[in-house]
Write a protein that holds these residues in place. Structure first.
Motif, mmCIF file in Angstrom:
data_model
loop_
_atom_site.group_PDB
_atom_site.id
_atom_site.type_symbol
_atom_site.label_atom_id
_atom_site.label_comp_id
_atom_site.label_asym_id
_atom_site.label_seq_id
_atom_site.Cartn_x
_atom_site.Cartn_y
_atom_site.Cartn_z
ATOM 1 N N LEU A 57 42.798 -76.573 80.308
ATOM 2 C CA LEU A 57 41.637 -75.968 79.656
ATOM 3 C C LEU A 57 40.837 -77.027 78.910
ATOM 4 O O LEU A 57 39.605 -77.048 78.965
ATOM 5 C CB LEU A 57 42.106 -74.869 78.694
ATOM 6 N N ASN A 67 46.899 -75.554 76.224
ATOM 7 C CA ASN A 67 46.548 -75.634 77.635
ATOM 8 C C ASN A 67 45.809 -76.947 77.919
ATOM 9 O O ASN A 67 44.623 -77.093 77.634
ATOM 10 C CB ASN A 67 45.671 -74.428 78.018
ATOM 11 N N ILE A 108 38.244 -69.693 79.896
ATOM 12 C CA ILE A 108 39.473 -69.056 79.404
ATOM 13 C C ILE A 108 39.847 -67.868 80.274
ATOM 14 O O ILE A 108 41.021 -67.664 80.605
ATOM 15 C CB ILE A 108 39.291 -68.622 77.937
ATOM 16 N N GLN A 126 44.828 -71.278 72.440
ATOM 17 C CA GLN A 126 44.771 -71.544 73.889
ATOM 18 C C GLN A 126 44.364 -72.989 74.160
ATOM 19 O O GLN A 126 44.882 -73.650 75.060
ATOM 20 C CB GLN A 126 43.779 -70.590 74.582
ATOM 21 N N GLU A 184 41.326 -69.555 83.462
ATOM 22 C CA GLU A 184 42.504 -70.415 83.322
ATOM 23 C C GLU A 184 43.642 -69.753 82.559
ATOM 24 O O GLU A 184 44.804 -69.993 82.848
ATOM 25 C CB GLU A 184 42.113 -71.719 82.619
ATOM 26 N N VAL A 185 43.315 -68.952 81.554
ATOM 27 C CA VAL A 185 44.352 -68.374 80.693
ATOM 28 C C VAL A 185 44.650 -66.933 81.063
ATOM 29 O O VAL A 185 45.806 -66.540 81.233
ATOM 30 C CB VAL A 185 43.936 -68.477 79.211
#
Length: 757
Positions: A143, A140, A19, A136, A22-23
């Motif tokens: 993810l 995503n 996370i 998330q 990627e986020v």
């Protein structure tokens, strides 16, 4: 909702790492698992949140994991962290504190936690609870692909749109339990890369090495990322049959593509017939994933047309899934135990031995599944010696478990085996099967009850080709059942009498001819087997009568050619001499002709009479001279049937009669084109003819030049005739970086026995 509490501390930490990258867009410097001084990870720099709030300085990431469902994080639970944070601030290592937790956090508790950390000197505090993390995951796609375990921890309908969910549900919902246990491995990363670059991947490995698990991850990611419809097929040739030109993003998954427990040559021949269409499917954006046991693929390679489909010879799409790191094996074992059916008392007693089990040289993913199932461990004694024996002697122990089952359960497994691991549900017994289960001491009702009881341990119910079927939980169970047949002549007789002839010819060998995992029919049952083969006059694969009988003849010849000893063949010819006439005049497409295979085999055993040998020679020679099929010029098996003088005569006849009219042969092929097929598919037989001639006259420059000209003209015609290329649908999952290695000394199994509410 996602069952994040079932991840375990180590996997949750890896999820937080993903996370952050990627986020949040940050690369975490390190994740520590013990003596972390109040930080599980750290990075330095500037981070701009979605609220356009810019934070900069030294960041500390702290993960708070709870194994209890619905747990809430309180300020008192963070009390031990405050002194650590105060020290980090004093050392200039903590300007921003990022807290990620799978627990819920109320607004009041978040305020208290933030206030306590700010009093310790932190400038900014960011708290992300379970609701934020779950959001998330839902939002995503990438993810989810990077942490595919979440597919098995939530409702698939939350992730997939309505259409993709409806298409994938029947195939993937049955694998939800297994998806929750997956571990990202290097094999998975390479499979994703192959699918990105080529749209095709073949996963090979020993039994129970994890091929199906990787294929399931790829299928789920494809349905999620590309909204692909997922079709799980039992035969590679069915890819063409199920291809929809209006839906180029289809994802085809064929498990055990060339045979479940042993090599089945008809599957390879069907695949070879479809190669030209398969190439077109891939060009238009389709995706194909196949799996195969390594020893089966090694046999299949002899028959696969790698020259027509060169991807099969490229290492980047043929991936051996054997290799697992120590950390990957530990995580696989942890996931299966944490999500398995073992009671807490068992987990507590085995906990101290788990690192030893994972490090055992014979540990494979299937080992983890069995340890997590009480059926396999009810008599196990907790010691390194006995657990080591459990891992090392896995085949023997499975055989003992099957032999110890009640009569109904044994009959149920036998029914699945007789149906070649594909027992349609609801079950409709054939007359021979009804007699077989009665002789096994069971009934249809007893078998149905047993299947329900064995579901999840030895058998599973799933959808394949849009059909609900009972199958072995893993093909190794079929291997073990086959081994029980060898121990009992009576059981072998029941199996031969109860199975359909079409199933038998891909499961048994008459005599030992060296085929792995085959059931060997002994001499005293040869006549029974011949009686069953006499009944084999039609194939269930085709409803059209002539196709059905043609397929049966081809299958029978292939069985006799590849799976029978000399002694059995001699007895078969004595009982049915008409088979000699059949092999003497094989039809065209000699490369796919089982009659050719049988003729070669009979000649090798001195069982092909001279009259039939000469008729065979005349037939295949005429095909070559007319330019219809020149396989006789290059096939090593057919060459053995020719005498040297006969073969030299064939070569000279081809030189004098065929080579001067190659242009006419090409034009005739072009004029017969039907637009229902692609031009390159239509011309494939011509290219094979020209390539064979080129090899046969490789030392003749004039002939080689003539052949090259015809190849060039054929390719030019294809270019002029080929319709415009369709736009390729999206087919890039993206790069998957290496997993973080283990840091510190904390064991992955530290919380394996933690109780859930």
């Amino acid at each position: 909702m996602y069952d994040l509490h079932r991840l375990g501390w180590s996997s949750f930490q890896q999820l937080c790492l993903t996370i952050s990258r990627e986020v949040l867009g940050q690369t975490v410097q390190s994740f520590l698992d013990s003596n972390d001084a109040g930080r599980d990870g750290a990075f330095a720099g500037t981070w701009t949140s979605r609220k356009n709030e810019s934070l900069s300085g030294k960041f500390v990431i702290q993960c708070k994991f709870s194994s209890k469902a619905g747990a809430s994080l309180t300020s008192s639970a963070m009390a031990d962290e405050v002194p650590k944070v105060r020290k980090l601030v004093a050392e200039g290592l903590c300007d921003v504190y990022v807290l990620l937790t799978n627990a819920g956090i109320s607004a009041n508790q978040e305020m208290k936690i933030t206030a306590a950390l700010q009093l310790a000197g932190v400038k900014h505090v960011v708290v992300f609870g379970s609701n934020w993390i779950e959001a998330q995951i839902r939002e995503n796609t990438r993810l989810r692909m990077l942490v595919p375990r979440v597919y098995g921890l939530g409702d698939l309908s939350q992730i997939l749109d309505e259409r993709a969910y409806a298409q994938a549900r029947a195939v993937l919902e049955t694998l939800r339990e297994d998806l929750a246990k997956v571990v990202i491995t290097d094999s998975y990363r390479r499979a994703v890369s192959a699918l990105d670059d080529h749209g095709f991947v073949l996963l090979i490995g020993e039994p129970a090495a994890g091929k199906t698990t990787i294929a399931a991850m790829l299928a789920m990611s494809a349905a999620d990322k590309w909204k692909s419809s997922v079709l799980k097929l039992s035969d590679p040739a069915k890819i063409v049959e199920r291809w929809n030109v209006d839906e180029p993003s289809q994802f085809f998954w064929i498990d055990d593509a060339f045979g479940v427990t042993q090599y089945e040559s008809p599957l390879v021949h069907g695949w070879n017939h479809s190669l030209a269409q398969v190439k077109a499917i891939l060009r238009q954006g389709g995706k194909i994933v196949m799996t195969s046991r390594d020893y089966i693929y090694n046999r299949a390679r002899r028959d696969l047309k790698e020259s027509v489909f060169p991807l099969l010879s490229e290492s980047q799409v043929v991936i051996d899934v054997h290799e697992l790191s120590d950390l990957e094996k530990q995580q696989i074992l942890y996931n299966h135990l944490r999500l398995g059916r073992q009671p807490a008392s068992f987990l507590a007693s085995i906990k101290a031995y788990l690192e030893y089990v994972a490090a055992h040289p014979r540990f494979i993913p299937e080992t983890a599944r069995r340890i997590a199932d009480p059926l396999f461990t009810k008599d196990i004694y907790m010691s390194e010696y006995h657990l080591g024996h459990f891992v090392d002697k896995r085949e023997q122990l499975l055989l003992e478990i099957i032999q110890g089952l009640d009569l109904d359960s044994k009959a149920a497994l036998g029914l699945i085996y007789m149906r070649k691991d594909f027992l349609e549900s609801p079950i409709a017994l054939q007359a021979t099967e009804q007699q077989a289960i009665e002789r096994l001491g069971s009934t249809l009702g007893g078998c149905i009850n047993a299947l329900d009881a064995l579901k999840g341990s030895l058998v599973s119910q799933m959808h394949v080709d849009d059909q609900s079927v009972w199958r072995f939980k893993h093909p190794t169970i079929g291997d073990a059942y086959a081994a029980t047949l060898a121990f009992s002549p009576d059981l072998m007789g029941i199996f031969l009498s109860g199975s359909s002839a079409e199933s038998l010819v891909s499961q048994v060998t008459c005599g030992n001819v060296g085929i792995e995992k085959a059931v060997i029919v002994p001499k005293n049952l040869f006549l029974l087997m011949i009686d069953r083969l006499r009944d084999f006059s039609s194939s269930e694969k085709y409803k059209v009568e002539w196709l059905s009988s043609w397929s049966a003849r081809q299958t029978l010849c292939r069985f006799l050619a590849r799976r029978c000893s000399k002694e059995f063949l001699a007895l078969f010819i004595e009982q049915d001499p008409s088979i000699l006439n059949r092999v003497s005049k094989p039809g065209l497409s000699l490369g796919f002709s089982s009659e050719v295979d049988l003729a070669v085999r009979l000649h090798e055993f001195d069982l092909l009479p001279e009259e039939n040998r000469k008729l065979f020679i005349d037939t295949v020679s005429s095909y070559a001279i007319e330019g219809e099929d020149a396989l006789a010029l290059e096939d090593s098996g057919m060459r053995t049937i020719f005498t040297d003088q006969e073969f030299e005569g064939l070569v000279e006849s081809v030189r004098m009669q065929l080579l001067p009219k190659l242009g006419s042969v090409r034009r005739k092929m072009q004029h017969s084109y039907d637009s229902s097929t692609s031009p390159d598919e239509h011309m494939q037989s011509l290219f094979e003819l020209l390539e064979t001639l080129k090899k046969s006259f490789v030392n003749d420059d004039v002939v080689s030049k003539t052949i090259d000209q015809e190849i060039e003209r054929a390719n030019q015609w294809i270019t002029e005739t080929e319709p415009p290329e369709a736009e390729i649908s999206p087919r890039v999952m993206g790069d998957i970086g290496a997993s973080a290695g283990k840091h510190g000394t904390r064991s992955i199994f530290d919380d394996v026995d933690a109780e859930e509410d």
